[in-house]
Enzyme design. Structure first.
Site, short mmCIF file in Angstrom:
data_model
loop_
_atom_site.label_atom_id
_atom_site.label_comp_id
_atom_site.label_asym_id
_atom_site.label_seq_id
_atom_site.Cartn_x
_atom_site.Cartn_y
_atom_site.Cartn_z
N ARG A 147 0.82 -1.21 0.00
CA ARG A 147 0.00 0.00 0.00
C ARG A 147 0.85 1.25 0.00
O ARG A 147 0.38 2.35 -0.32
CB ARG A 147 -0.95 -0.03 1.21
N TYR A 152 -15.70 15.53 -17.16
CA TYR A 152 -16.24 14.17 -17.12
C TYR A 152 -17.38 14.13 -16.09
O TYR A 152 -17.28 14.72 -15.01
CB TYR A 152 -15.12 13.21 -16.75
N ASP A 175 -7.12 18.12 -16.62
CA ASP A 175 -7.40 16.74 -17.02
C ASP A 175 -6.95 16.58 -18.47
O ASP A 175 -7.51 17.18 -19.37
CB ASP A 175 -8.90 16.45 -16.87
N LYS A 222 -7.97 4.96 -20.11
CA LYS A 222 -8.27 5.33 -21.48
C LYS A 222 -7.04 5.15 -22.38
O LYS A 222 -6.59 4.04 -22.59
CB LYS A 222 -8.80 6.77 -21.51
#
Length: 406
Positions: free
Chosen positions: A83, A137, A202, A227
């Site tokens: 982690r 988005y 973004d 993406k």
């Protein structure tokens, strides 16, 4: 070299930009994050699936953990716990930072996990207010509007950013080209309007192949790595490219909240980067031609295609957009984008359904808008499928000769 030594060596060597001559983007895409492999007798990057790592010096281990807690800097030496960091994921982070031209990058389990970490990092400093420009988005819009992380948002246009800033503003957020209208903003002008407030851009649609927002003043560059960076529709991920100071805060948030990227996803994303320039440029060439043909088709009311190019097209039809979705055969009707195959979806029904209808339409997301993510198929095959699908949806075709590209 035994496997433990190789893992430690790999983790040390892939961190941070190496001291070397500048390389072209295409070269960087292939070699960044992999520069140490030949010295280890390897060709493909190793996948380290360990969740924990042995340490026989607990005092030194405690000191390393304390150092991370203080600054968020990656611990020196071998990994500590999955982690906190992973060698395979570190390779992807190093490569993406080099492609975006930033000091560092921090990867997360998804793009939304990455954005959430940014908001939490700013909120932890008492800076909960965000200034944002629509469209974004749909889920990013919802996260800001709903205040799910305790944030407050002021929506404005680019010209109103400076006036919207408050003493507790921690972030300005834009997306360019925007999802789904492909609207573009002048990142350099926006960054200037932000003053000392960090600008988050973004860059999912453009990728570093088409633009590098950090060169225009953005302090934070966000990607849904799902993406184009992954590029094959088979991996979820998110990443923020930024300076090392902010990266430290993001690592601390990631460690505390657990939004870590799985090592196998890190491997797939690193592999995706190696072909990113080739894929984006090829798909962009096809998209530009499809945009030209759509603009000349009388069944299409309007075509949106960015000035910087890219593989995304948005277009509004005169007829029923749902019939167009139902009419495709080669193109896949599905959410997401940036894959090797072409995808089409109706934003008002799916990706931006969560945004208030009036605000959605005010941002240019009309009910007749379709979003096309162009893949690597032959342009003639794609056009044939689109032409037939447009016929299925053409219930009211005006006499106009078509629409201009905007």
């Amino acid at each position: 070299m035994d496997s433990a030594s190789a893992s430690t060596h790999a983790y040390d060597d892939v961190r941070g930009p190496a001291s070397r001559a500048p390389r072209a983007l295409a070269t960087e895409a292939v070699h960044a994050g992999r520069d140490d492999l030949a010295r280890q007798g390897l060709h493909a990057p190793p996948i380290d699936l360990s969740t924990t790592y042995p340490s026989f010096d607990s005092r030194a281990e405690a000191a390393r953990i304390d150092a991370f807690a203080a600054t968020g800097a990656e611990p020196e030496g071998p990994p500590v716990y999955g982690r906190l960091g992973n060698p395979t994921v570190a390779r992807f982070e190093t490569a993406l930072a080099r492609l975006e031209g930033t000091e560092s990058a921090v990867a997360f389990a998804s793009g939304m996990a990455a954005l959430s970490a940014v908001l939490l990092a700013r909120a932890s400093s008492g800076l909960r207010h965000v200034v944002a420009v629509r469209p974004l988005y749909g889920c990013s819009d919802h996260l800001l509007t709903a205040g799910l992380l305790g944030s407050q948002v002021t929506w404005t246009d680019p010209a109103g950013i400076a006036d919207a800033l408050r003493p507790d503003t921690g972030l300005v957020m834009v997306e360019s080209p925007a999802n789904p209208t492909l609207a573009e903003v002048d990142l350099r002008a926006v960054a200037h309007a932000c003053g000392s407030v960090p600008l988050l851009a973004d860059n999912t649609f453009a990728t570093p192949v088409l633009q590098r927002p950090a060169e225009r003043g953005a302090r934070l560059v966000l990607h849904s790595a799902t993406k184009y960076l992954g590029g094959h529709g088979d991996v979820l991920g998110g990443v923020v490219a930024c300076d090392e100071e902010f990266a430290g805060r993001l690592r601390q948030v990631r460690f505390a909240t657990g939004g870590v990227l799985h090592p196998l996803a890190g491997y797939l994303l690193l592999r995706g980067l190696s072909t990113l320039p080739v894929r984006v440029r090829a798909a962009s060439a096809t998209a530009a031609e499809l945009a030209r043909r759509l603009a000349a088709d009388p069944r299409v009311a309007r075509v949106h295609y960015p000035r910087i190019g890219g593989a995304m097209i948005a277009f509004e039809v005169h007829g029923d957009p749902h019939e167009v979705i139902a009419g495709v055969r080669l193109i896949t009707p599905a959410v997401s984008l940036g894959s090797v195959d072409t995808l089409i979806q109706h934003p008002a029904s799916i990706s931006h359904r969560i945004v208030d209808a009036q605000e959605r339409r005010g941002a240019g997301v009309s009910d007749r808008l379709l979003r096309l993510s162009v893949g690597l198929e032959d342009v003639e095959d794609l056009w044939g499928d689109l032409r037939e699908a447009l016929g299925a949806g053409a219930t009211a075709v005006p006499s106009a000769r078509g629409a201009a590209v905007v």
